[in-house]
Design a protein around this motif. Structure first.
Motif, short mmCIF file in Angstrom:
data_model
loop_
_atom_site.label_atom_id
_atom_site.label_comp_id
_atom_site.label_asym_id
_atom_site.label_seq_id
_atom_site.Cartn_x
_atom_site.Cartn_y
_atom_site.Cartn_z
N THR A 80 0.85 -1.17 0.00
CA THR A 80 0.00 0.00 0.00
C THR A 80 0.89 1.22 0.00
O THR A 80 2.05 1.14 0.35
N ALA A 81 0.34 2.32 -0.40
CA ALA A 81 1.20 3.48 -0.49
C ALA A 81 0.44 4.74 -0.13
O ALA A 81 -0.78 4.80 -0.25
N THR A 82 1.18 5.73 0.35
CA THR A 82 0.59 7.04 0.53
C THR A 82 0.46 7.67 -0.85
O THR A 82 0.95 7.12 -1.83
N ALA A 83 -0.17 8.81 -0.91
CA ALA A 83 -0.43 9.44 -2.21
C ALA A 83 0.85 9.53 -3.03
O ALA A 83 0.91 9.07 -4.16
N GLU A 84 1.88 10.11 -2.43
CA GLU A 84 3.15 10.19 -3.16
C GLU A 84 4.13 9.26 -2.46
O GLU A 84 4.46 9.48 -1.31
N PRO A 85 4.55 8.21 -3.14
CA PRO A 85 5.38 7.22 -2.44
C PRO A 85 6.66 7.86 -1.91
O PRO A 85 7.26 8.72 -2.55
N GLU A 86 7.04 7.43 -0.73
CA GLU A 86 8.31 7.88 -0.14
C GLU A 86 9.49 7.17 -0.79
O GLU A 86 10.54 7.76 -0.97
N VAL A 87 9.28 5.89 -1.10
CA VAL A 87 10.38 5.15 -1.71
C VAL A 87 10.64 5.72 -3.10
O VAL A 87 9.73 5.83 -3.91
N GLY A 88 11.87 6.12 -3.32
CA GLY A 88 12.22 6.73 -4.58
C GLY A 88 12.41 8.24 -4.47
O GLY A 88 12.89 8.89 -5.39
N LYS A 89 12.03 8.79 -3.33
CA LYS A 89 12.14 10.25 -3.12
C LYS A 89 13.55 10.62 -2.64
O LYS A 89 14.08 9.98 -1.73
N ALA A 90 14.08 11.69 -3.21
CA ALA A 90 15.43 12.13 -2.80
C ALA A 90 15.33 13.00 -1.55
O ALA A 90 15.61 14.20 -1.57
N ARG A 91 14.92 12.39 -0.47
CA ARG A 91 14.78 13.09 0.81
C ARG A 91 16.13 13.57 1.34
O ARG A 91 17.10 12.82 1.32
N LEU A 92 16.17 14.78 1.86
CA LEU A 92 17.34 15.18 2.64
C LEU A 92 17.38 14.32 3.90
O LEU A 92 16.33 13.91 4.39
N ARG A 93 18.54 14.11 4.42
CA ARG A 93 18.65 13.16 5.53
C ARG A 93 18.21 13.77 6.86
O ARG A 93 18.59 14.88 7.21
N LYS A 94 17.43 12.98 7.60
CA LYS A 94 16.99 13.37 8.94
C LYS A 94 18.17 13.64 9.85
O LYS A 94 18.11 14.44 10.77
N GLU A 95 19.23 12.90 9.63
CA GLU A 95 20.38 12.95 10.53
C GLU A 95 21.19 14.23 10.38
O GLU A 95 21.91 14.62 11.29
N ASP A 123 25.45 2.20 -12.36
CA ASP A 123 25.32 1.10 -11.41
C ASP A 123 23.90 0.58 -11.41
O ASP A 123 22.94 1.33 -11.61
N ASP A 124 23.78 -0.72 -11.16
CA ASP A 124 22.47 -1.33 -10.98
C ASP A 124 22.43 -1.86 -9.56
O ASP A 124 23.02 -2.90 -9.26
N VAL A 125 21.81 -1.09 -8.69
CA VAL A 125 21.78 -1.48 -7.27
C VAL A 125 20.37 -1.93 -6.89
O VAL A 125 20.01 -1.96 -5.73
N GLY A 126 19.58 -2.28 -7.92
CA GLY A 126 18.22 -2.71 -7.67
C GLY A 126 17.35 -1.50 -7.35
O GLY A 126 17.62 -0.39 -7.79
N THR A 127 16.31 -1.75 -6.56
CA THR A 127 15.39 -0.67 -6.21
C THR A 127 16.11 0.37 -5.37
O THR A 127 16.86 0.04 -4.46
N VAL A 128 15.87 1.63 -5.69
CA VAL A 128 16.49 2.72 -4.95
C VAL A 128 15.45 3.36 -4.04
O VAL A 128 14.40 3.80 -4.51
N VAL A 129 15.72 3.38 -2.76
CA VAL A 129 14.78 4.01 -1.82
C VAL A 129 15.00 5.51 -1.82
O VAL A 129 14.06 6.29 -1.88
N ASN A 130 16.27 5.93 -1.74
CA ASN A 130 16.57 7.36 -1.69
C ASN A 130 17.74 7.67 -2.65
O ASN A 130 18.88 7.40 -2.33
N PRO A 131 17.41 8.24 -3.80
CA PRO A 131 18.46 8.47 -4.82
C PRO A 131 19.60 9.37 -4.35
O PRO A 131 20.74 9.20 -4.77
N LEU A 132 19.27 10.31 -3.47
CA LEU A 132 20.30 11.22 -2.98
C LEU A 132 21.35 10.45 -2.18
O LEU A 132 22.56 10.65 -2.34
N ILE A 133 20.86 9.57 -1.34
CA ILE A 133 21.77 8.78 -0.51
C ILE A 133 22.56 7.80 -1.38
O ILE A 133 23.76 7.59 -1.18
N VAL A 134 21.90 7.24 -2.36
CA VAL A 134 22.61 6.32 -3.27
C VAL A 134 23.71 7.06 -4.02
O VAL A 134 24.85 6.58 -4.12
N ASP A 135 23.40 8.25 -4.50
CA ASP A 135 24.44 9.04 -5.18
C ASP A 135 25.61 9.32 -4.24
O ASP A 135 26.77 9.23 -4.63
#
Ligand SMILES: Cc1cc2nc3c(=O)[nH]c(=O)nc-3n(C[C@H](O)[C@H](O)[C@H](O)COP(=O)(O)OP(=O)(O)OC[C@H]3O[C@@H](n4cnc5c(N)ncnc54)[C@H](O)[C@@H]3O)c2cc1C
Lengths: 274, 808
Positions: free
Chosen positions: B2-17, B664-676
């Motif tokens: 299930t998902a919220t309106a705009e999925p979080e997975v795939g979003k380039a979120r700035l890091r909480k930390e 790179d092929d790292v499979g599904t990307v949750v956060n592109p910013l962090i992957v970069d």
């Protein structure tokens, strides 16, 4: 990292600083920007009993016009040298060299005088000071004296300064209108020069009227490439003249000898170009 | 799902930390101040191999502020031996590894005595007053010399060989016999490569605080592995695990360098127990370089058999791996992690891997970003280029000829692994397009024809790696001492907020952000309402911590499973609340509804109902929490194609990277910013091995690269702008489809750079240049002179202040 214990003194005049240095004896040291001394202390490679901080001596800061020369205060930071108009107009080589030192943070603290007194053969300011015929103005218990760069740099990390002396100013003859270039080879941006070449040339009526070439980190101190200078004077600034002259930067066949020749050629080419 | 309106997975979120890290608000281990805290300083051996004949602590003991000075003898009865959790063979030789040397030192930097004082200053001062007499023993530094067993690091063992580990495809039934392939081959290529010794160089130095109050031992440590550390400290000291709490607060990088049970962690614990007072130890940078474990350090002899059409038929790998003086936590296993990767993305008929682990009088080696896999990737990618040159085949073509085609997945390799998914053609096509491969080749030809002093080289690295460590049964088969599962818990709080507890232990990766994104999608709760707790064995009671690009693929999967358990229970309760059949309950955007009606219950209402427990279905327990543990069936296999263009200044030997493309092929990307970010950092580290970094020693075994003036870590100023892109072939071995990205850049980039430099100068007669490819090495190779392996040329700085500097 923790240095050994030391006494910290903060003089408010040059005379007081000189007096303190004499009173504290051989194991006292002047601290300027601390960018070379503090690492040494922290690694306990040296353990001075007292540090005399000359950071409060405003008279040692800044660049003054003194007729045929500039007077650069020993406590002038690299950052200030980079931006000083007098330096830019009359000793362009020093500005270009200073641009390559370390990073902005260190250039804000490290000083012109400190670099010369530290006399690290890989330090970038030694060769241009030598090439530009700089003169060190020194204060000690016996008063003031002047030492030309050619006599100031004695050996690895060793200068003509006595333990109780302080460098006040550096007199740099004006090289107004000279073109200059510093060609530096280092492995990463924050690493020191493997070899570097400081060159300044004066071109008049289509010929090189004077040239100054100093080499960084090819020996125990800076080296003036007098043979190169001599081969240039009176010649037109052509590629063949430069490459011919550059060969005289070194006669050996080691890696650094090669760099001395190659980088001299590049420094001169860039200098005459612009 | 299930998902919220705009999925979080795939979003380039700035890091909480980031806010707390960047603004200096966080508390690192060294920031902790406890009442009555003592400070520990460590005296380290200046010599690499010696008997300790006497230690005189009398002067030090009477120095101001000193509480006690301890030697190995004082602690001999209680310190035991530091653990090695990976006995790779039944007969592996492993010497006792005291945290504090007792009568012999085996590497320069080994701990010899401790000062415990009321301040770090007093402790440091008193160190200088300890007098130690050493009786020198012969120093063993070189791997091949060590193998001759003339001088022994540990005379009691009778040999410098710790173990020999073999994989053979014929014996394993995974392929044919390599000797037969070599004998029958049309072309045989043999090369030897050196993987220089590297220093992990994490930004935050190691630091430990132990508090022994209230009948408990609380250990704060800048570690990657709080859970493993707790287990091992308990095993070594006999302190009940239930009396030990380990906390890894924010940790400033590790790169494998903090995947360790360190002497200092154990020593702080012993001192705190002895003194009954809290103790802190924080290392200096030089101390870190002298004593924290190093990485790589292998000699690789590689034999490749092929047909003239470019088909590789066999690969034989003979390794010597430098253990250093002791076997630390996973020291012996690091080269073994590479054993399954030398065949990389290729279909070879036969493969044999033989690794001999060797002791020397140097700092122990252990995990360092990629651990075993960069070494393997380097060797095979270098060999593919060598084969291409030998056969005069375009180097990308020769790879293409041998690699696994996308339609052949899942594919079981000659090393016995089953690669679940991948598409090497797609990643390569994209990389070549981004790079402008053909144009670059043309430019290269032009410069060669002109005899330009600045030559251009193009380097290829097509790689895969095994990560998502690891299926527990595989670890068992490899004789590793622990499992590879990971755990997660979700606590649904009565106000609707969510606490996520993970057994992974981030130290810079951004799990708080990524874990929140996953849970937000899964449960339909806002990203901001999720708090991720980690790194404290009191809140996260079990876990296998973070390394081996495992956290998302394994720990993230546990998290998905925990979220699904929450939803399953919530669905049952929602059905009860809405008085409908569970089969009619739908879940979307954080709310349950009855299909075809307007009856709705928000997840928060259901959670509250579970919490107050006024009206629960028969047999349902109050609360809405869930735990899950995931043990993967398989590794995950990221892959990619990296292309590097370098300019080599043939007059100075200077190398400049002018273009770097990483697809790179790292499979599904949750956060592109962090992957970069992971890719960029990884590339920097791999490039650093190719061009800059090397731990060097003098002939006495003193580390001559013990400051950052000598050990050259590149900064952004030294690196090109990276062109990165991704192809996405989801992993099939976990529900997220994630493969892992922590090590990919490091693994792929080193051979891309080295191949590129060699490609630039090969036509000038250069066959090989050792890493790091310093300007002097490159220039020397261009002169046709043998590289004497001489130290680097003078570079001044701290190195030239220190007479023993590596660059004198
Ligand atoms: C990371 C890093 C990178 C660097 N990179 C470079 C580089 O690329 N190129 C380069 O040239 N330098 C580099 N430096 C050195 C930097 O330029 C220092 O500032 C300089 O070497 C010393 O100047 P200071 O004012 O800091 O002197 P200090 O460290 O304070 O003093 C150095 C020595 O000189 C003596 N001294 C200082 N001033 C006087 C005085 N007026 N009279 C008598 N004695 C005095 C001190 O007693 C001490 O022995 C680097 C430094 C660091 C930390």
């Amino acid at each position: 990292m923790i240095p050994a214990e030391f006494k910290y003194l903060f003089p408010s005049s040059v005379d007081e600083a000189v007096r303190m240095l004499a009173e504290e004896g051989e194991d006292a040291k002047v601290i300027a920007g601390g960018q070379s001394l503090v690492p040494v202390l922290r690694m306990r490679l040296a353990a001075p009993t007292a540090l005399i901080d000359i950071g409060g001596l405003t008279e040692l800061t800044g660049v003054r016009d003194d007729g045929d020369s500039l007077l650069i205060g020993a406590m002038t930071t690299h950052y200030e040298v980079q931006r000083d108009h007098l330096v830019h107009d009359h000793a362009l080589l020093l500005k270009l060299v200073t641009d390559t030192i370390a990073d902005p943070q260190i250039r804000h603290r490290g000083t012109f005088g400190g670099s010369l007194c530290h006399a690290d053969p890989a330090g970038d300011l030694l060769a241009p000071a030598l090439a530009l015929d700089a003169v060190m103005i020194i204060a000690g218990p016996g008063g003031r004296r002047e030492v030309p760069a050619s006599e100031f740099f004695v050996d690895y990390f060793t200068t003509a300064l006595a333990p109780d002396e302080i460098l006040l100013d550096v007199r740099v003859p004006k090289h107004t209108g000279w073109s200059a270039h510093y060609e530096k080879l280092n492995r990463v941006a924050q690493a020191w020069s493997i070899v570097a070449v400081a060159a300044a040339v004066q071109v008049r009526d289509g010929a090189i009227s004077a040239a100054r070439v100093g080499l960084t980190n090819v020996g125990s101190g800076p080296v003036r490439a007098v043979d190169v200078e001599a081969a240039l004077v009176g010649q037109e600034p052509s590629a063949s003249v430069i490459s011919e002259a550059a060969l005289r930067a070194s006669t050996g066949d080691g890696y650094k000898d090669n760099l001395a020749r190659v980088l001299t050629g590049r420094a001169l080419t860039a200098a005459v170009a612009g | 799902m299930t998902a919220t309106a705009e999925p979080e997975v795939g979003k380039a979120r700035l890091r909480k930390e980031d806010a707390r890290l960047i603004t200096g608000q966080t508390r690192w281990t060294d920031n902790l101040q406890l009442t009555g805290m003592l400070h520990m300083a460590v005296l380290r051996s200046p010599v690499a191999h010696a008997r300790i004949t006497n230690i005189d602590v009398s002067r030090a003991t009477s120095m101001p502020g000193v509480a006690v000075v301890l030697t190995g003898e004082d602690l001999a009865a209680e310190q035991g031996s530091l653990p090695c959790a990976w006995p790779i063979t039944e007969d592996m030789k492993s010497p006792p590894a005291p945290a504090l040397a007792v009568d012999q030192v085996n590497f320069a930097g080994e701990a010899v005595a401790l000062v415990i004082a009321d301040s770090a200053y007093h402790a440091a001062d008193a160190l200088e007053a300890i007098d130690v007499d050493y009786e020198d023993l012969p120093v063993v530094l070189d791997l091949e010399v060590a193998l001759r067993d003339n001088d022994l690091v540990h005379p009691d063992l009778g040999t410098n060989k710790s173990a020999t580990w073999i994989f053979d495809s014929a014996e394993a039934g995974a392929g044919t016999d390599v000797e037969a392939e070599i004998a029958a081959a049309e072309v045989v290529i043999e090369r030897t490569f050196r993987q220089q010794r590297l220093i992990p160089a994490f930004m935050e130095p190691r630091s430990v605080v132990v508090d022994s109050s209230a009948g408990m031992f609380t250990v704060w440590s800048a570690t990657q592995i709080p859970h493993i550390l707790r287990w091992m400290l308990s095993a070594v000291t006999g302190i009940s695990e239930s009396k030990l709490r380990v906390i890894a607060p924010d940790v400033g990088g590790g790169f494998g360098g903090k995947l360790q049970v360190t002497p200092e962690e154990l020593l702080c614990l012993l001192v705190a127990r002895r003194m009954g007072r809290p103790v802190k130890w924080t290392e200096t940078r030089t101390e870190s370089m002298l004593s924290a474990h190093h990485g790589r350090d292998q000699l690789q002899k590689i034999t490749l058999a092929a047909r003239r059409d470019g088909t590789v038929t066999g690969l034989k790998v003979e390794l010597l791996a430098d253990m250093g003086a002791y076997l630390r936590l996973v020291t012996p296993g690091v080269p073994i992690l590479g054993a399954f990767m030398f065949n990389s993305i290729y279909k070879f008929a036969a493969y044999r891997f033989v690794c001999t682990n060797v002791f020397t009088n140097k700092v122990p080696t252990d995990a360092y970003r990629g651990a075993g896999r960069p070494e393997a990737t380097f060797a095979i990618e270098r060999m593919m280029d060598e084969l291409a040159v030998e056969l005069d085949i375009e180097p990308m073509k020769i790879r293409e000829k041998n690699w696994i085609k996308h339609e052949e997945f899942p594919f079981t390799t000659v090393a016995g692994l089953t690669y679940d998914s991948g598409n090497y053609e797609a990643a390569t096509a994209r990389a070549m397009e981004l790079f402008g491969y053909d144009d670059m080749r043309e430019e290269q030809a032009r410069r060669r024809a002109d005899g330009s002093t600045v030559q251009l080289g193009i380097g290829i690295s097509t790689y895969t790696e095994m990560c998502g460590l690891a299926p527990s049964r595989v670890l068992g088969a490899l004789r590793y001492g622990a499992g590879g599962w990971e755990t997660a818990s979700i606590r649904m709080l009565p106000t609707g907020k969510v606490e996520v507890i993970t057994g992974t232990s981030p130290h810079g990766q951004g799990h708080e952000t990524v874990w929140s994104q996953i849970v937000a999608d899964r449960l339909g709760v806002p990203f901001e309402d999720i708090e991720v707790l980690h790194g404290d064995t009191a809140t996260s009671h079990k876990g296998m911590d973070s390394y081996g690009s495992r956290s998302l693929a394994v720990g993230g999967t546990a998290l998905v499973q925990a979220a699904d358990k929450v939803l399953a229970k919530a669905r049952t309760l929602a059905a009860h609340m809405m008085e409908c059949d569970e089969a009619d309950v739908e879940f979307a955007s954080g709310s349950f509804s009855v299909r075809g009606t307007s009856t709705v219950r928000a997840l928060g209402d259901v959670v509250l109902a579970a919490h107050v427990a006024h009206d629960l279905p028969e047999g349902m327990e109050p609360g809405m929490d869930a735990d899950a543990t995931f043990d993967p069936d398989n590794f995950s296999y990221p892959h990619g194609t990296h292309l590097c263009a370098t300019e080599v200044d043939t007059e100075t030997g200077m190398v400049k990277i002018v273009r770097y493309v990483a697809v790179d092929d790292v499979g599904t990307v949750v956060n592109p910013l962090i992957v970069d970010g992971q890719v960029h950092g990884g590339l920097a580290q791999g490039i650093a091995q190719a061009l800059y970094e090397e731990a060097t020693h003098d002939e006495m075994g003193t580390l001559t690269s013990a400051t950052f003036a000598d050990y050259l870590v590149p900064s952004a100023a030294d690196l090109p702008a990276f062109l990165t892109d991704r192809t996405t072939t989801p992993a099939t071995s976990n529900p997220l489809g994630a493969k892992g990205v922590g090590e990919a850049g490091t693994i792929a980039s080193t051979p891309a750079v080295v191949n590129s430099v060699l490609d630039a100068v090969r036509h000038l007669g250069v066959r090989d240049i050792e890493m790091p490819m310093s300007p002097e090495r490159v220039w020397t190779a261009l002169q046709g002179r043998p590289d004497e392996g001489a130290g680097e040329v003078a570079a001044g700085g701290l190195g030239s202040i220190d007479a023993q500097g590596g660059q004198s």
